[in-house]
Scaffold this active site. Structure first.
Site, PDB file in Angstrom:
ATOM      1  N   SER A 106       0.819  -1.213   0.000  1.00 38.77           N
ATOM      2  CA  SER A 106       0.000   0.000   0.000  1.00 38.77           C
ATOM      3  C   SER A 106       0.851   1.260   0.000  1.00 38.77           C
ATOM      4  O   SER A 106       1.594   1.528  -0.921  1.00 38.77           O
ATOM      5  CB  SER A 106      -0.949  -0.039   1.198  1.00 38.77           C
ATOM      6  N   ASP A 245      -2.612   6.191  -3.509  1.00 37.24           N
ATOM      7  CA  ASP A 245      -1.507   5.509  -2.837  1.00 37.24           C
ATOM      8  C   ASP A 245      -0.964   4.418  -3.754  1.00 37.24           C
ATOM      9  O   ASP A 245      -1.412   4.254  -4.889  1.00 37.24           O
ATOM     10  CB  ASP A 245      -1.932   4.960  -1.478  1.00 37.24           C
ATOM     11  N   ASP A 247      -1.152   1.220  -4.123  1.00 31.68           N
ATOM     12  CA  ASP A 247      -1.967   0.171  -4.739  1.00 31.68           C
ATOM     13  C   ASP A 247      -3.340   0.666  -5.170  1.00 31.68           C
ATOM     14  O   ASP A 247      -4.176  -0.123  -5.619  1.00 31.68           O
ATOM     15  CB  ASP A 247      -2.106  -1.035  -3.798  1.00 31.68           C
ATOM     16  N   ASP A 249      -6.033   1.979  -3.638  1.00 33.41           N
ATOM     17  CA  ASP A 249      -7.305   1.787  -2.949  1.00 33.41           C
ATOM     18  C   ASP A 249      -7.708   2.981  -2.079  1.00 33.41           C
ATOM     19  O   ASP A 249      -8.734   2.942  -1.411  1.00 33.41           O
ATOM     20  CB  ASP A 249      -7.315   0.497  -2.124  1.00 33.41           C
TER      21      ASP A 249
END
Length: 448
Positions: A106, A245, A247, A249
């Protein structure tokens, strides 16, 4: 190899995460994890697992190890390559996949990596499912017969499917012609997808953080480092900016004047907009970290508010329990439950620009009336944050601070589920007092 006993906490707030080369992100444990996941899938009569990843250099290592474990268990693998976490969730629930996996840490730096999991409905795993996986990590690896080994492939048209899905979540007439937007893709999984989607709506897109090299993910960019996007917005005279961010999400919005619109403000603006157009389903779910001002401001609009534990999987479950459609976290995980099962930075950004388009005003104006209590969040480094928080003297100290103030103040101390730190949060109407209490509490915990 692969049979090392697991005697540590495997899962955190959002899947499994750690420093590459250190437990649990070691080659033997990643191989074992793939085998355990494959075994669990086979026990439920499943056969196919989708695997995506972000752009960090260690993704190559972890992907190959995890893939080998799945194949050894007799499970077929669909390799998506670099792909946003919410995109993997979407493809999992809209294909014949029995499980979705994202190899990502993340917002963490490139030295870290980890695993996130989605069931066949595109939802994060339950506590009981995580416990079952953790317990099975102490089993010895076995390999199915050669004729039963799994196969690996790269599914076709996954990028196009996800783009079409994102576009389907807003009004097809949405026209962003002459709308200037800055996208900070954190040198992560959305580096190509996000600009493409916004351009297809006619927006004039300026992108930063779109040149991943394996090492620069989240480096001075993305949702946890906002200076670069604020400068780019000013340079381009943009209408708004979105910082994703690593990834993809979560998202933080930045107004034209550089004002930071975090997850709380995004939730307020979207809820207010949905109330105005009659599409609000129930109320809004936040977390223990959501600002008290969000709760009070929603209350003034007559919109119910409920808190869940920190983590978008907890937000999702609370939304399901209540039958509500909108929830999220201050950090920028926004769940539009009518469309998504997990936080989706691109879809959240599209919802924001659609709200501005419909109201014909900047999103910052829609949220200008939201009350915002001063809030200080400090991170106290700790090798064992769970044990520190559980100490009686720490709990007593937190209770002492809580008793010293009236109901307008909130004090929260919790172990981070993604980093080796203790989170200390204090909020209330007096900014000076909030700062003092937070720092004193952090110092106390540091010296425990």
């Amino acid at each position: 190899m692969g049979d090392r006993p697991v005697d540590f906490q495997l899962f955190g707030t959002d899947g499994i995460r750690g420093r590459v080369g250190e437990a649990p992100i070691t080659p033997d444990l990643c191989l074992k994890l793939g085998w355990v996941i494959g075994r669990e899938v086979k026990q439920r009569n499943g056969q196919y697992v989708l695997v995506g990843k972000d752009t960090r250099i260690s993704g190559y290592l972890l992907e190959s190890l995890f893939e080998a474990g799945l194949i050894a268990a007799g499970v077929d693998v669909g390799l998506l390559g670099p792909f946003p976490t919410p995109g993997v969730a979407f493809l999992t629930r809209n294909s014949n996949a029995d499980l979705g996996v994202v190899i990502s840490a993340s917002h963490n730096p490139y030295q870290d990596n980890g695993f996130k999991f989605f069931d066949q409905n595109g939802r994060k795993l339950s506590d009981s499912q995580e416990s079952s996986i953790a317990d099975s990590m102490n089993l010895p690896i076995t390999t199915v017969d050669a004729e039963e080994l799994g196969r690996a492939k790269r599914p076709a048209n996954t990028r196009e499917q996800y783009i079409d899905f994102c576009k389907s979540t807003v009004n097809p007439d949405l026209d962003l012609t002459n709308f200037r937007v800055v996208l900070d893709c954190a040198n992560g999984a959305c580096y190509s997808l996000a600009p493409t989607i916004f351009r297809e709506f006619g927006a004039e897109v300026y992108s930063i953080g779109t040149r991943p090299n394996g090492f620069n993910i989240n480096q001075h960019c993305g949702s946890t480092a906002l200076v670069a996007i604020q400068e780019e917005i000013q340079k381009r005279d943009a209408d708004i900016g979105f910082a994703l961010d690593g990834d993809g999400d979560r998202v933080i919005a930045i107004a034209a004047d550089g004002q930071i619109l975090n997850g709380d403000r995004i939730l307020y603006g979207l809820a207010k907009m949905q109330q105005l157009n009659g599409t609000l389903e129930g109320g809004v779910v936040g977390t223990d970290m959501s600002n008290l001002g969000l709760e009070r401001s929603l209350g003034k609009l007559g919109i119910p508010f409920s808190r869940s534990a920190v983590g978008d999987r907890h937000v999702s479950r609370r939304l399901t329990e209540l039958g509500w459609g909108l929830g999220g976290e201050t950090s920028g995980h926004i769940l539009c439950h009518r469309s998504t099962t997990t936080g989706d930075g691109i879809i959240s950004a599209l919802q924001i620009v659609q709200a501005s388009w419909r109201q014909k005003c900047p999103f910052s104006e829609l949220v200008a009336d939201m009350e915002q209590f001063p809030q200080v969040l400090l991170n106290v480094p700790s090798c064992q944050p769970e044990l520190v928080v559980a100490k009686s003297k720490v709990m007593d100290r937190v209770e002492e601070v809580n008793r010293a103030h009236n109901d307008c103040y909130r004090v929260l101390v919790r172990p981070s589920g993604t980093e080796p730190v203790v989170r200390v949060m204090v909020e209330g109407p007096d900014a000076t007092l909030v700062e003092q209490e937070a720092q004193a509490l952090a110092n106390f915990i540091q010296n425990c």
